[in-house]
Design an enzyme around this catalytic site. Structure first.
Site, PDB file in Angstrom:
ATOM      1  N   HIS A  93       5.509-110.947  63.186  1.00  0.00           N
ATOM      2  CA  HIS A  93       4.514-110.200  62.303  1.00  0.00           C
ATOM      3  C   HIS A  93       5.299-109.393  62.365  1.00  0.00           C
ATOM      4  O   HIS A  93       5.091-108.079  62.673  1.00  0.00           O
ATOM      5  CB  HIS A  93       3.145-109.632  63.298  1.00  0.00           C
ATOM      6  CG  HIS A  93       2.145-109.289  62.726  1.00  0.00           C
ATOM      7  ND1 HIS A  93       1.718-108.037  62.686  1.00  0.00           N
ATOM      8  CD2 HIS A  93       1.453-109.166  61.304  1.00  0.00           C
ATOM      9  CE1 HIS A  93       0.802-107.507  62.162  1.00  0.00           C
ATOM     10  NE2 HIS A  93       0.625-108.569  60.864  1.00  0.00           N
ATOM     11  N   GLU A 151       6.710-112.607  59.180  1.00  0.00           N
ATOM     12  CA  GLU A 151       6.075-112.006  57.726  1.00  0.00           C
ATOM     13  C   GLU A 151       6.336-110.289  57.433  1.00  0.00           C
ATOM     14  O   GLU A 151       6.555-110.068  58.356  1.00  0.00           O
ATOM     15  CB  GLU A 151       4.150-111.688  58.959  1.00  0.00           C
ATOM     16  CG  GLU A 151       3.311-111.581  58.433  1.00  0.00           C
ATOM     17  CD  GLU A 151       2.872-110.423  57.894  1.00  0.00           C
ATOM     18  OE1 GLU A 151       2.299-109.736  57.316  1.00  0.00           O
ATOM     19  OE2 GLU A 151       3.399-109.420  58.907  1.00  0.00           O
ATOM     20  N   ASP A 188       5.080-107.304  54.312  1.00  0.00           N
ATOM     21  CA  ASP A 188       4.370-107.178  53.168  1.00  0.00           C
ATOM     22  C   ASP A 188       4.744-106.347  52.226  1.00  0.00           C
ATOM     23  O   ASP A 188       6.430-105.500  52.467  1.00  0.00           O
ATOM     24  CB  ASP A 188       3.215-106.433  53.885  1.00  0.00           C
ATOM     25  CG  ASP A 188       2.822-106.159  54.763  1.00  0.00           C
ATOM     26  OD1 ASP A 188       1.544-107.290  55.311  1.00  0.00           O
ATOM     27  OD2 ASP A 188       3.365-106.582  56.390  1.00  0.00           O
ATOM     28  N   HIS A 218       4.312-102.408  55.074  1.00  0.00           N
ATOM     29  CA  HIS A 218       2.526-102.554  55.417  1.00  0.00           C
ATOM     30  C   HIS A 218       1.862-101.509  54.429  1.00  0.00           C
ATOM     31  O   HIS A 218       0.823-102.135  53.868  1.00  0.00           O
ATOM     32  CB  HIS A 218       2.013-102.841  56.907  1.00  0.00           C
ATOM     33  CG  HIS A 218       1.072-102.735  56.770  1.00  0.00           C
ATOM     34  ND1 HIS A 218      -0.409-101.831  56.891  1.00  0.00           N
ATOM     35  CD2 HIS A 218       0.266-104.093  56.901  1.00  0.00           C
ATOM     36  CE1 HIS A 218      -1.576-103.094  56.729  1.00  0.00           C
ATOM     37  NE2 HIS A 218      -0.810-103.481  57.071  1.00  0.00           N
TER      38      HIS A 218
END
Length: 274
Positions: A29, A56, A58, A71
């Site tokens: 993450h 993962e 963003d 993020h």
């Protein structure tokens, strides 16, 4: 791509190359918390060194159209920069340092740096939809990207721009519909076209996302219902070993964690680290 008839025990058939992995998917993450600050190249490098194949991140877009792996919509929380990414040019964003030391990477830098890794990408803003699809196209990353979002509109935009070649997760409406269906044991229809639109559900363990204080979202019935519809279940963000074990016992197909060493150890002890 694995045939739909090749169903692994306890798991749905693989419907997209992105999901073709012999065991539960272990997601780092935002790169995890071992190698550097979140969403930094150093964090992703450490995750890959540890053996992670799923990362993962963003995405947001700068004022001049550069797609960055970050993020928040602002630089302030995790970097020494300030201001809204959408209102700043790339020359300003690129000067910021995450944790005071790491540059903000672009998505294409990550895709190029880790050609064997697969990326789960949360598209955070409408302006990022087209640049994200363009980045996947330029890097030929169709088989190693899955796009998620809390926004139905952004997901619809990604699907319209990319078509079925790009894997996407279910949106919030489909998650709610599947939960209701699981409670009714098949008595409610899933949102129209959900199986065609998505290959997985990416959800928190609890409805409110606030640890074990909220109502449970992911339980045996939820996982069974998703699997019956051919959808994998990936749970975020799980950092405790006991919770990881419990979710794996339920049959979830993937876990996203900040504590990448803990998840790796749990999967190793179960003979499921590949």
């Amino acid at each position: 791509m694995t045939s739909d008839s090749a169903v692994r025990p306890g798991r749905p058939a693989v419907r997209h190359p992105y999901l073709d992995h012999p065991g539960p998917l272990a997601f780092a993450h935002r790169g995890g918390s071992l190698g550097g600050p979140e969403n930094s190249m150093a964090a992703f490098e450490q995750a890959v060194r540890l053996g992670y194949r799923y990362l993962e991140t963003d995405v947001h877009t700068t004022a001049d159209g550069v797609l960055v792996a970050f993020h928040d919509d602002r630089l302030d929380r995790v970097s020494d920069g300030t201001g809204s990414i959408a209102q700043l040019p790339w020359r300003v964003v690129s000067a910021a340092r995450i944790g005071g030391r790491e540059p903000v990477p672009t998505l294409e830098e990550l895709l190029d740096a880790f050609p064997e890794a697969r990326f789960n990408i949360d598209v955070k803003a409408p302006a990022a939809v087209r640049p994200l699809v363009d980045a996947v196209r330029r890097t030929h990353a169709w088989d190693r990207v899955c796009v998620s979002s809390f926004s139905e509109r952004r997901l619809a935009g990604v699907r319209a721009a990319a078509g079925p070649r790009l894997a996407t997760s279910a949106g919030p409406r489909d998650v709610v519909a599947l939960k209701l269906r699981s409670l009714a044991r098949g008595g409610l229809p899933l949102a129209r076209g959900a199986r065609r639109r998505a290959v997985c559900l990416q959800v928190p363990e609890f409805v409110a996302g606030g640890g074990d204080s909220g109502p449970r979202l992911v339980d045996a019935a939820f996982v069974e219902t998703a699997h019956a519809l051919g959808l994998q279940v990936h749970v975020w963000t799980v950092n405790e070993a006991d919770r990881m074990r419990s979710l794996l016992d339920l049959g979830v197909d993937g876990i996203m964690t900040d504590h990448i060493d803990v998840l790796r150890d749990v999967l190793i002890e179960r003979g499921a680290w590949f």
